[in-house]
Structures are given as structure tokens and as C-alpha cells.
Design an enzyme around this catalytic site. Structure first.
Site, PDB file in Angstrom:
ATOM      1  NE  ARG A  10      -4.304  -1.435   1.840  1.00 27.80           N
ATOM      2  CZ  ARG A  10      -5.224  -1.734   2.731  1.00 27.80           C
ATOM      3  NH1 ARG A  10      -5.018  -1.480   4.007  1.00 27.80           N
ATOM      4  NH2 ARG A  10      -6.362  -2.269   2.361  1.00 27.80           N
ATOM      5  CE  LYS A  52     -20.629 -14.489   8.754  1.00 26.56           C
ATOM      6  NZ  LYS A  52     -20.377 -13.410   9.711  1.00 26.56           N
ATOM      7  N   GLY A  99      -8.754  -8.711   0.659  1.00 26.18           N
ATOM      8  CA  GLY A  99      -7.498  -9.020   1.352  1.00 26.18           C
ATOM      9  C   GLY A  99      -6.985 -10.425   1.112  1.00 26.18           C
ATOM     10  N   GLY A 113     -13.006  -3.934   1.656  1.00 31.31           N
ATOM     11  CA  GLY A 113     -14.381  -3.486   1.907  1.00 31.31           C
ATOM     12  C   GLY A 113     -14.837  -2.465   0.867  1.00 31.31           C
TER      13      GLY A 113
HETATM   14  P1  AMP Z   1     -13.479 -13.374   3.185  1.00 28.47           P
HETATM   15  O1  AMP Z   1     -12.849 -12.352   4.087  1.00 28.47           O
HETATM   16  O2  AMP Z   1     -14.949 -13.438   3.267  1.00 28.47           O
HETATM   17  O3  AMP Z   1     -12.958 -13.288   1.772  1.00 28.47           O
HETATM   18  O4  AMP Z   1     -13.027 -14.779   3.762  1.00 28.47           O
HETATM   19  C1  AMP Z   1     -11.710 -15.202   3.806  1.00 28.47           C
HETATM   20  C2  AMP Z   1     -11.582 -16.291   4.800  1.00 28.47           C
HETATM   21  O5  AMP Z   1     -12.484 -17.333   4.477  1.00 28.47           O
HETATM   22  C3  AMP Z   1     -10.197 -16.905   4.837  1.00 28.47           C
HETATM   23  O6  AMP Z   1      -9.620 -16.633   6.069  1.00 28.47           O
HETATM   24  C4  AMP Z   1     -10.455 -18.374   4.629  1.00 28.47           C
HETATM   25  O7  AMP Z   1      -9.698 -19.186   5.499  1.00 28.47           O
HETATM   26  C5  AMP Z   1     -11.922 -18.517   4.963  1.00 28.47           C
HETATM   27  N1  AMP Z   1     -12.517 -19.668   4.276  1.00 28.47           N
HETATM   28  C6  AMP Z   1     -12.527 -19.942   2.969  1.00 28.47           C
HETATM   29  N2  AMP Z   1     -13.104 -21.105   2.726  1.00 28.47           N
HETATM   30  C7  AMP Z   1     -13.490 -21.624   3.920  1.00 28.47           C
HETATM   31  C8  AMP Z   1     -14.128 -22.819   4.311  1.00 28.47           C
HETATM   32  N3  AMP Z   1     -14.494 -23.740   3.405  1.00 28.47           N
HETATM   33  N4  AMP Z   1     -14.361 -23.005   5.614  1.00 28.47           N
HETATM   34  C9  AMP Z   1     -13.984 -22.090   6.538  1.00 28.47           C
HETATM   35  N5  AMP Z   1     -13.369 -20.920   6.221  1.00 28.47           N
HETATM   36  C10 AMP Z   1     -13.129 -20.698   4.915  1.00 28.47           C
END
Ligand code: AMP
Length: 423
Positions: free
Chosen positions: A38, A224, A380, A403
Site C-alpha cells: 500500500r 460467508k 485481502g 471493503g
Molecule cells: P473473506 O474475508 O470473506 O474473503 O473470507 C476469507 C476467509 O475465508 C479466509 O480466512 C479463509 O480461510 C476462509 N474460508 C474460505 N473457505 C473456507 C471454508 N471452506 N471453511 C472455513 N473458512 C473458509
């Protein structure tokens, strides 16, 4: 709106909002910057002002000190690192406003730079109202109004330090903070502008939002569904293919009647997932979900692992990555695309035995770009994955905003962008 490229900063002072919210290693001895992406990304803007014979007052936040001075969040390590990168001395203001800072700003000469201490040490930056316990709604309204007044005053004081306002902090463009948006009200149109990084971000995101070549594939992963629902909905009006991977895929699989064992699953989002699939069908968007899943027993690096059909994960197992058949399917679609947008990992890529799906998808996106597709990666974790596998150079554009990128893709107006271009 003026463009930074055509503006001449000679003899002028620019207050430049940057995003130096970088990871700092404070473990051993002297605190050091762990990843300077950054900081490097803001150098073209800083060099442009200095090259014209202007001077620069840099403003950034680091972490969430919540309006209080806290050495843990000091920008001092960033200051030292910046001096090395720029190859020149940078003055460091120990506060973010006040008489001493104003005097330092006044003393800045052409081609000199100063950096203010973490702007979030000052509560006015975020402008969050604080309500005492038992406060009624009338009192709350008064406190809100007072907070807004204080934030405006703070922004006006900072605006008094410089002739020009430049916003180069895409990562915080979704925040209506004093130095990301309010300060712009104290400059006429000809004296406020986006920095070079911000312009590159907007160009890349506007291309994938409004001017994409087809076939267009979006790959959405991460933990999520609820975090990325609005983005997926908005993308359905634009893309031809939507690939859903990562933890969120299991909510869709369960909604379709699959067994997901103990995988991450948002049971309150099953109907929403189905309505998203229904919208995709009505728009003729092909949605690709994992067909196989690499599962683990526990959320730890060395957990026992096995691969099953993604719809038949036994109880006691959790889906942590997409399997090789899913990769093959996703890869084929990615390679036949002219535009690819990727946000969110395909699995728990932080653990080596569940990183393969994310690595393979990162490689497929890089290969598609090599073949002439336009690719944008953001968020990220997907950016970290691309960096970790040394594929950054191959991606057409790697966004610095997590975000902010998501909100922009949801179709929201970002305060930091609106403040300058008015939409
Ligand atoms: P996000 O910030 O929503 O992009 O989520 C990223 C995070 O999702 C990372 O830390 C991953 O370890 C987690 N992640 C991805 N796939 C899975 C999964 N199948 N089960 C649990 N965590 C996950």
C-alpha cells in the site's frame, strides 16, 4: 473534476489522504512494516506532487485506535519505511492536528514531505457519536449533531494546512470520515482531486462493472454468504458465469438439498441463497458450485483430510477446500472468459493442505490473463493468495481495497469518491 496528471503543483501544498494501514511486525525489537504494497502504491502520487515542485502532507490511519493515542498503532515504523522508499527525509508530526502540526505544515518547502501521526488518534476523524448510558433519543440526536459539528471543524482545520486536497486512499473510500470525505467540502472543485492510485482503482472497477468484454466470469469465495450477497446480486446483472467457492458455497449446497456435514453454513440464509440462484436462472447466468470438497475433521493445519462429493459430506467433517474436479470445471470456464473478477479464496488457503483449490484458481486467472483476458482480483485474502503464489504481475489489476471494493461492486456510492466527483 481536475485530473492529477494535468495539474501543476508548483509552489503548492497538497494534503494527500493515503492508506498506509499496513501490517506491522512488532514481535522482535524495532517495529517494522511487514508488507509495504500500500505504501508503494501511493508513491506515484507523492512523486508527481514533488516532481512539480509542490510539497506533500500525508495523512493516514493505521488500525483502530478508537480515537485515542496508542503506541501500538503509531505510524512511526511507516515513517521510517517511507523515507527509505522515497530516498528523502520525511518530517514526522507527532500529532494529527494542533499548533505544532500547523507550524510544521507552514514550514514545509517545495519538494518536502511530512507525515502526520495516525489520524484515528483523533476521535473527530471517524466522528462516531458516543452515547452515555441511559441517554434518551432527544439527547442522542443532540450528541449526533455535536459530533458532526466537531468532525466538520476538524476537517476545516486540516484543510487549512494545504492548498490542494488529494484523495488516494481507495481502501477507506467507503468511510465518511473527516479526511476521506468531509475535508473535500473545504476545497473548490479545481483544488480537489483523486490521486493516481485512486484513478487506477476506479478505472479497473468501472471496467468490470460497466464495460466488461464477454464472456464475463465472476469468482466469489471466502467465508460467508452474508458478506457478499449484495455483490453477487449486483453482478448477476453483468456476468455470464458466477463461480461460487470457499466456505459460502456450502450454504448454497445445503439450500439445494445437499449434506454438508459440519461445514460452515448459514442456515438463516438458505432461502436467500435459493432466491439468488433463481435470479441467476432468470438472467441466464450460469452458476457453478463445487462438485467435490476436500474436508477436514478440525479447523487446524494438520487435521485428517479426505475428499468427497460436495453434496455428501459426512457428519463430523468440514469442507475446507474445493476438490480437483471442481477446479477442472471452474478452470475451463475461467479460461474461456474475456473478463474475470475474483474476490475471496476457494478454501482455507492459510493451511497448506487446503490451499490447492485457491492456488489452482489463482493460476487459472493468471493463465486467462496471459491469453488476453482482463482480470481484476480484490479482497485481502485473494490478494494475499495471488501474492503468496507470485502471480501478481500476471493479473491485469490487483485492487488495494477490500471493503471498499465490495461496496463499489454492490453499486453503492462511496463517500470518498462522491466527495470529489459528485457521484
Ligand atoms: P473473506 O474475508 O470473506 O474473503 O473470507 C476469507 C476467509 O475465508 C479466509 O480466512 C479463509 O480461510 C476462509 N474460508 C474460505 N473457505 C473456507 C471454508 N471452506 N471453511 C472455513 N473458512 C473458509
Amino acid at each position: 473534476m481536475v485530473s492529477i496528471e494535468s495539474f501543476n503543483f508548483k509552489g503548492l501544498k497538497a494534503i494527500v489522504r493515503v492508506d498506509f494501514n499496513v501490517p506491522i511486525d512488532r514481535e522482535q525489537g524495532e517495529a517494522k512494516v511487514k508488507d509495504d504494497t500500500r505504501i508503494r502504491s501511493s508513491l506515484p502520487t507523492i512523486r508527481k506532487v514533488l516532481g512539480d515542485g509542490g510539497s506533500v502532507i500525508l495523512v493516514s490511519h493505521l488500525g483502530r485506535p478508537d480515537g485515542k493515542k496508542d503506541d501500538k498503532y503509531s505510524l512511526k515504523p511507516v515513517h521510517l519505511h517511507l523515507q527509505e522508499l522515497l530516498g528523502q527525509k520525511v518530517a514526522f508530526a507527532p500529532h494529527c492536528s494542533g499548533g505544532e502540526v500547523k507550524a510544521m505544515a507552514d514550514a514545509l518547502r517545495p519538494s518536502e514531505v511530512m507525515l502526520l501521526e495516525n489520524i484515528r488518534y483523533c476521535p473527530e476523524e471517524e466522528g462516531k457519536p458516543v452515547f452515555p448510558e441511559g441517554c434518551d433519543s432527544a439527547k442522542k440526536e443532540k450528541i449526533r449533531e455535536q459530533t458532526v459539528r466537531e468532525q466538520k471543524r476538524f476537517a476545516a482545520i486540516l484543510a487549512g494546512y494545504a492548498d490542494i486536497y488529494v484523495n488516494d486512499a481507495f481502501g477507506t473510500a467507503h468511510r465518511a470520515h473527516a479526511t476521506t470525505s468531509v475535508i473535500a467540502d473545504y476545497y473548490p472543485n479545481g483544488r480537489k482531486m483523486f490521486g493516481k492510485l485512486m484513478r487506477r482503482e476506479l478505472k479497473a472497477l468501472d471496467r468490470v462493472m460497466d464495460k466488461a468484454d464477454h464472456p464475463y466470469t465472476a469468482i466469489i469465495g471466502g467465508a460467508k454468504v452474508s458478506d457478499k450477497l449484495d455483490v453477487m446480486r449486483n453482478l448477476l446483472d453483468r456476468v455470464d458465469n458466477l463461480i461460487i467457492g470457499g466456505g459460502m458455497a456450502y450454504t448454497f449446497i445445503k439450500a439445494l438439498g445437499g449434506s454438508v456435514g459440519d461445514s460452515l453454513c448459514e442456515d438463516d440464509k438458505l432461502d436467500t441463497a435459493l432466491s439468488l440462484l433463481e435470479k441467476a436462472r432468470s438472467k441466464w447466468v450460469r452458476v457453478l458450485l463445487p462438485v467435490d470438497s476436500v474436508n477436514g475433521r478440525e479447523f487446524k493445519v494438520d487435521t485428517e483430510a479426505e475428499t468427497t462429493c460436495a453434496h455428501e459430506i459426512p457428519d463430523g467433517w468440514r469442507g475446507f477446500d474445493i476438490g480437483s474436479r471442481s477446479v477442472e470445471m471452474f478452470r475451463e470456464v475461467i479460461l474461456s472468459s474475456k473478463t474475470v473478477l475474483w474476490n475471496g479464496p476457494m478454501g482455507v488457503f492459510e493451511f497448506d493442505n487446503f490451499a490447492k483449490g485457491t492456488v489452482d484458481i489463482a493460476r487459472a486467472v493468471a493463465e486467462a490473463s496471459d491469453n488476453g483476458a482482463y482480470s481484476v482480483v480484490g479482497g485481502g485474502d485473494s490478494v494475499a493468495a495471488v501474492n503468496r503464489f507470485n502471480l501478481t504481475e500476471k493479473i491485469s489489476y490487483v485492487s488495494t481495497g477490500g471493503g471498499a471494493m465490495l461496496e463499489y461492486m454492490e453499486g453503492k456510492i462511496l463517500p470518498g469518491i462522491y466527495a470529489i466527483r459528485g457521484y
